[in-house]
Design a protein around this motif. Structure first.
Motif, PDB file in Angstrom:
ATOM      1  N   THR A 469      -1.282   9.123  -2.785  1.00 54.86           N
ATOM      2  CA  THR A 469      -1.548  10.117  -3.511  1.00 54.86           C
ATOM      3  C   THR A 469      -1.474  11.476  -2.507  1.00 54.86           C
ATOM      4  OG1 THR A 469      -3.567   9.731  -3.579  1.00 54.86           O
ATOM      5  CG2 THR A 469      -2.177   9.219  -5.599  1.00 54.86           C
ATOM      6  N   SER A 470      -1.700  11.153  -1.179  1.00 58.41           N
ATOM      7  CA  SER A 470      -1.894  12.154  -0.153  1.00 58.41           C
ATOM      8  C   SER A 470      -0.628  12.880   0.214  1.00 58.41           C
ATOM      9  CB  SER A 470      -2.546  11.754   0.874  1.00 58.41           C
ATOM     10  OG  SER A 470      -4.030  11.356   0.424  1.00 58.41           O
ATOM     11  N   LYS A 477       1.594   9.391 -12.272  1.00 61.64           N
ATOM     12  CA  LYS A 477       1.443   8.125 -12.455  1.00 61.64           C
ATOM     13  C   LYS A 477       2.075   7.929 -14.123  1.00 61.64           C
ATOM     14  CE  LYS A 477      -2.426   6.251 -11.507  1.00 61.64           C
ATOM     15  NZ  LYS A 477      -3.944   5.905 -11.612  1.00 61.64           N
ATOM     16  N   TYR A 487       4.555   5.343  -9.944  1.00 62.88           N
ATOM     17  CA  TYR A 487       4.764   6.927  -9.856  1.00 62.88           C
ATOM     18  C   TYR A 487       6.136   7.301 -10.107  1.00 62.88           C
ATOM     19  CZ  TYR A 487       0.166   6.408  -7.857  1.00 62.88           C
ATOM     20  OH  TYR A 487      -1.242   6.260  -7.391  1.00 62.88           O
TER      21      TYR A 487
END
Length: 493
Positions: A469-470, A477, A487
């Motif tokens: 997620t970074s 999601k 995702y």
């Protein structure tokens, strides 16, 4: 052989088959994802769509951050899987039965190969060590070509060893040499390194010529006969090349990473890896060391008698240490029987230097070790089989309920033309019919439409779950269960 000896052989084979079947799980592990490619190749044979498989697997192989395998494996093993797949569908347990069948054939071949030079007791005891060995029996739980190749390569060596230097040019003589060519090709058709059997046979015949066991007069008389195995091999190669598309050559591109400096450390790695054959036993290193000493004695004291096996052993080891990627114990399967056989020959050579009394004591101790190994392996494998049956053959992998939930979601909700990023892309393609690639860096996420992360996979092969997620890319999601999260990758306008 006497009836009792035949009975002993049959009992060992039955026990090996029972243990092997007891150790089969009802699914498959994630680690050896090659199985997915083999099944897809088998399915393409059934569907008559070989080029379709090549097309989709080319996407997986060439667009992944690192190659996940060749574009196509040799077609021999998929060809064996095809009838099982056609009858039973993707039944992993059914497909693994092929391993048991071919392993029993290997054991039978090994016994008669040993029996040519060893006593019945020693041959049966050494065969039992393989029959009950947990490493080989556990390997039968993977839908891979290792066990099938083990049989064909060993059988080819057995046939060459049993053949006369220059056999009679009658019908039976030709038939035996045709069979040798056929078995060498079968080994090659299952695994590319089966090609090593050709230079092994050539070098073996040159050795016989140099040592006077063949002469030029006989060669001239039987030139066609001696050429028969090579003609058969190349005829079958040409025939299958016209039917099955090539793709394994893509694997050879890995040789671009070969470094001369790797030879010595890789040699040490594989020499040390050999002790894995004894890994489940106490003092495995000591036992392996003893067998290594006998192995060396077998080479130096029985060199002429065992030149065929020495040549194959050395050529195979040279291939492995020159291959840029290190492999596990399963890659040593074809030469472990040669190692054990030469060690047994070395023991006989050592005995010849002893007095009659000392040799009897030493032989009694040696046979005690063989019995101990066979019984210890039997107990370990038996415990493994009972534990597996007690757990109802369950195994965490792509066929467990959590993974099946994920694949069902993908099939029902994601477009068929989606490109999915997954840590085992060939498995995703097999289970969902969607193209899939392997991505290891954030900047390459934009190559896919969706990314699936295994929250519990700690090995290399994906962007870490806590880091995904970074990544500087839009991710939405859309699915989550206790092991996987999906995702959707937002396209940049």
């Amino acid at each position: 052989m006497t009836k009792k000896q035949i009975l002993g052989l049959i009992v060992v084979l039955i026990l090996s088959g029972v243990l092997g079947y007891g150790m089969l799980t009802s699914g498959h592990n994630w680690a050896y994802s090659d199985f997915a490619a083999y099944i897809m190749q088998a399915r393409s044979i059934i569907d008559g769509d070989l080029t379709g498989f090549i097309f989709h697997n080319t996407v997986t192989v060439l667009e992944s951050d690192v190659p996940v395998g060749p574009i196509a494996y040799p077609w021999g093993y998929p060809l064996l899987l095809a009838p099982v797949l056609a009858l039973m569908g993707i039944s992993t347990l059914s497909m693994k039965l092929l391993n048991i069948l071919f392993y029993l054939l290997f054991l039978l071949c090994l016994f008669f190969l040993l029996r040519k030079r060893l006593s019945y007791f020693d041959s049966l005891a050494l065969m039992a060590i393989f029959a009950f060995n947990p490493v080989f029996l556990n390997a039968q739980d993977s839908i891979l070509s290792d066990i099938v190749f083990l049989f064909f390569s060993t059988f080819a060596l057995f046939l060459i060893d049993r053949q006369d230097a220059v056999p009679s040019s009658n019908g039976s003589g030709y038939a035996r040499w045709i069979l040798i060519g056929g078995m060498m090709f079968a080994a090659f058709f299952v695994r590319t390194n089966g090609l090593l059997l050709l230079p092994t046979l050539i070098a073996y015949e040159i050795f016989l010529l140099v040592k006077g066991k063949m002469d030029f007069v006989e060669i001239k008389k039987n030139i066609l006969l001696l050429a028969t195995p090579y003609l058969v091999f190349f005829a079958l190669w040409i025939l299958t090349s016209l039917i099955f598309p090539d793709g394994q050559a893509s694997h050879l591109s890995l040789y671009e990473n070969f470094r001369l400096s790797q030879l010595w450390p890789y040699l040490l790695f594989y020499l040390n890896l050999g002790q894995s054959f004894f890994a489940e036993i106490a003092y495995a290193q000591v036992l392996y060391g003893i067998f290594c000493l006998f192995f060396l004695a077998g080479i130096f004291r029985k060199f002429k008698e065992n030149i065929l096996f020495i040549l194959y052993f050395v050529l195979t080891l040279l291939l492995y240490i020159s291959w840029p990627a290190l492999q596990g114990i399963r890659f040593l399967f074809p030469i472990i029987p040669v190692f054990i056989y030469l060690a047994a020959q070395g023991f006989g050579a050592v005995l010849s230097f002893m007095t009659e009394r000392t040799s009897k004591i030493f032989q009694l101790f040696y046979r005690g070790v063989l019995i101990y190994l066979a019984l210890a392996f039997f107990v370990i494998s038996g415990q493994g089989a009972l534990g597996n049956l007690a757990s109802e053959r369950e195994i965490h992998g792509p066929f467990d309920e959590v993974a099946i939930e994920l694949f069902d979601y993908v099939k029902k909700n994601l477009p068929e033309d989606s490109l999915i990023i997954f840590f085992k892309p060939r498995i995703m393609r097999l289970m969902t019919g969607r193209d899939s690639i392997l991505v290891l860096t954030c900047e390459n996420l934009e190559h896919g439409d969706y990314v699936v992360i295994n929250k519990k996979w700690e090995d290399m092969g994906q962007i870490a779950p806590e880091e995904i997620t970074s990544c500087p890319i839009g991710l939405e999601k859309i699915y989550n269960n206790r092991r996987f999260v999906v995702y959707q990758i937002e396209t940049i306008p």
